[in-house]
Enzyme design. Structure first.
Site, mmCIF file in Angstrom:
data_model
loop_
_atom_site.group_PDB
_atom_site.id
_atom_site.type_symbol
_atom_site.label_atom_id
_atom_site.label_comp_id
_atom_site.label_asym_id
_atom_site.label_seq_id
_atom_site.Cartn_x
_atom_site.Cartn_y
_atom_site.Cartn_z
ATOM 1 C CE LYS A 107 -0.595 -0.388 4.979
ATOM 2 N NZ LYS A 107 -1.549 -0.842 5.973
ATOM 3 C CG HIS A 108 3.619 2.093 2.657
ATOM 4 N ND1 HIS A 108 3.376 0.860 3.221
ATOM 5 C CD2 HIS A 108 3.324 3.001 3.605
ATOM 6 C CE1 HIS A 108 2.969 1.026 4.468
ATOM 7 N NE2 HIS A 108 2.914 2.312 4.724
#
Length: 120
Positions: free
Chosen positions: A13-14
């Protein structure tokens, strides 16, 4: 020592996601969009958030990156306001190269992604 992490944005998700065509015509404007959390949402709270993107272009025939933009995200719930980590700009290129994007999570540090683009 600076540690910049990377990975597959579909599983992490980063990692910034670069939305740009694979090829464009020389000098023709197109939208370059960057986001985080396309597949797996990233929190957007004061305690855990994406603070910024930095976007660069490295010409295939060049030595140094060209800074395209800095995008900051400052509203993480203060006063009930949230800005999502999405940024867009219009770009024109004279030659092929690659985009390099960095995102910064206030807890997990800097992350990067890159994408090639061909100019016809």
């Amino acid at each position: 020592m600076l540690k910049v992490q990377s990975g597959d944005w579909k599983n992490e998700k980063h990692v910034p996601v670069i939305h740009a065509p694979a090829s464009v015509k020389k000098g023709e404007p197109f939208e370059l969009k960057v986001s985080v959390g396309d597949e797996i949402g990233h929190p957007n709270t004061m305690e855990h958030h994406i603070a910024w993107f930095k976007v660069y272009f490295v010409p295939a025939e060049g030595k140094f990156p060209v800074e395209i933009g800095n995008f900051e995200f400052r509203a993480h719930g203060e006063g009930g306001v949230y800005d999502e980590p999405v940024a867009a700009t219009m770009v024109k290129l004279d030659g092929s190269g690659s985009f390099h994007v960095f995102s910064y999570c206030n807890i997990h540090g800097p992350w990067e992604a890159s994408a090639d683009i061909t100019v016809e």
